[in-house]
Design an enzyme around this catalytic site. Sequence first.
Site, PDB file in Angstrom:
ATOM      1  N   CYS A 171      -3.171  -8.091   2.596  1.00  0.00           N
ATOM      2  CA  CYS A 171      -4.389  -8.797   2.991  1.00  0.00           C
ATOM      3  C   CYS A 171      -4.869  -9.747   1.876  1.00  0.00           C
ATOM      4  CB  CYS A 171      -5.457  -7.788   3.401  1.00  0.00           C
ATOM      5  SG  CYS A 171      -6.648  -8.462   4.575  1.00  0.00           S
ATOM      6  N   HIS A 213      -2.644  -4.836   7.621  1.00  0.00           N
ATOM      7  CA  HIS A 213      -2.936  -3.520   7.040  1.00  0.00           C
ATOM      8  C   HIS A 213      -1.904  -2.483   7.463  1.00  0.00           C
ATOM      9  CE1 HIS A 213      -7.052  -4.138   5.307  1.00  0.00           C
ATOM     10  NE2 HIS A 213      -6.950  -5.215   6.061  1.00  0.00           N
ATOM     11  N   GLU A 266      -1.472   0.410   6.308  1.00  0.00           N
ATOM     12  CA  GLU A 266      -1.993   1.778   6.265  1.00  0.00           C
ATOM     13  C   GLU A 266      -2.581   2.193   7.614  1.00  0.00           C
ATOM     14  OE1 GLU A 266      -5.573  -0.364   6.384  1.00  0.00           O
ATOM     15  OE2 GLU A 266      -3.840  -0.720   5.092  1.00  0.00           O
TER      16      GLU A 266
END
Length: 391
Positions: free
Chosen positions: A275, A365, A367
């Site tokens: 990001c 992202h 995660e």
Amino acid sequence: MTTSTRGSALRQKASPAVLVLEDGRTFRGRAYGAVGETFGEAVFNTGMTGYQETLTDPSYHRQVVVMTAPHVGNTGVNDEDDESKRIWVAGFVVRDPARIPSNWRSRRSLDEQLAAQGIVGISGIDTRALTRHLRERGAMRVGIFSGDALADDAGLLARVQQAPEMKGADLSAEVATTEAYVVPAIGPDGEAVPVGTAKFTVAALDLGIKGMTPHRMAERGIEVHVLPATATADDVYAVNPDGVFLSNGPGDPATADLTVIKAVLERRTPLFGICFGNQLLGRALGFGTYKLKYGHRGINQPVQDRTTGKVEVTAHNHGFAVEAPLDKVSDTPYGRAEVSHVCLNDNVVEGLQLLDQPAFSVQYHPEAAAGPHDAAYLFDRFVSLMEAERA
């Protein structure tokens, strides 16, 4: 930039509220969360779930988030899913908030959580019309007003137009940790590995890091030293890292200091950014960055990994992007670089990789908190780079 006066939930639900955009468009509804006033950049999120992770994502600092899904708050708020220690959004906009949350993990309602942390919101407005307006006109400054903050429309508009813009905003240090801390690696038995004995050590620059990110690395046997955004190259290498991680975060990447990133590239230490970290790597390589018209925010964004041809559904939260050529390999001060990932909706650059040394980044992202797990392999790719460098 938020002031509020808290009252009972019943009083707040009955209290009128108004949302004023900087171009004069106005929406009237009911107060949701805290009563008072707040200012920020109006952006919309297309996720149908994951509002708790969204609210606590530091990348949303100074932004007023409009949820495009009509029903929000159905599962309440629990004590496990926060991505940081507080809510970071400047304001929250929903159409039909849940009256009564229903989930076995719920501990309180979303309305109560917003009020407890002083987050001014608004409900009962046409979020579909607001989203269409932002798509056509672009993300812009906004104010939400309720209670004693209500005034004539012209006065409220003038206050919104005096609020700072996101372009040129340097915000990472406002959301990052001020003290370094360690997230221990997790062993095969699910228990934390003693500090100093993990297979790999990573220095993670906290530019607005989410809690799930170091956890994903810890699951892969990595001991993560999370460092403040103000950390120097000496601070980074004091932990003797096998790799360096650049986190997500808020603000304009053009304001960031690239000294540490360039030092890491010069030493050829394996590097992975996501990001905001992707934008900073891009600028360190000599590419420009620019502000998107309305950004990518949600958990359903299609991205193609150009190195494999695979298409992934990914979680996004970014209003800026890297300006790099999609059709060629570029020469940089640190070797050849290419665009590794691209958004299939609009061809925005979603990833970069160096071809002559171990460094790569993505704009989204992996995660996935909240979101799909299609991109979890990127943490394995980071491990492979560190293994190859050690070998």
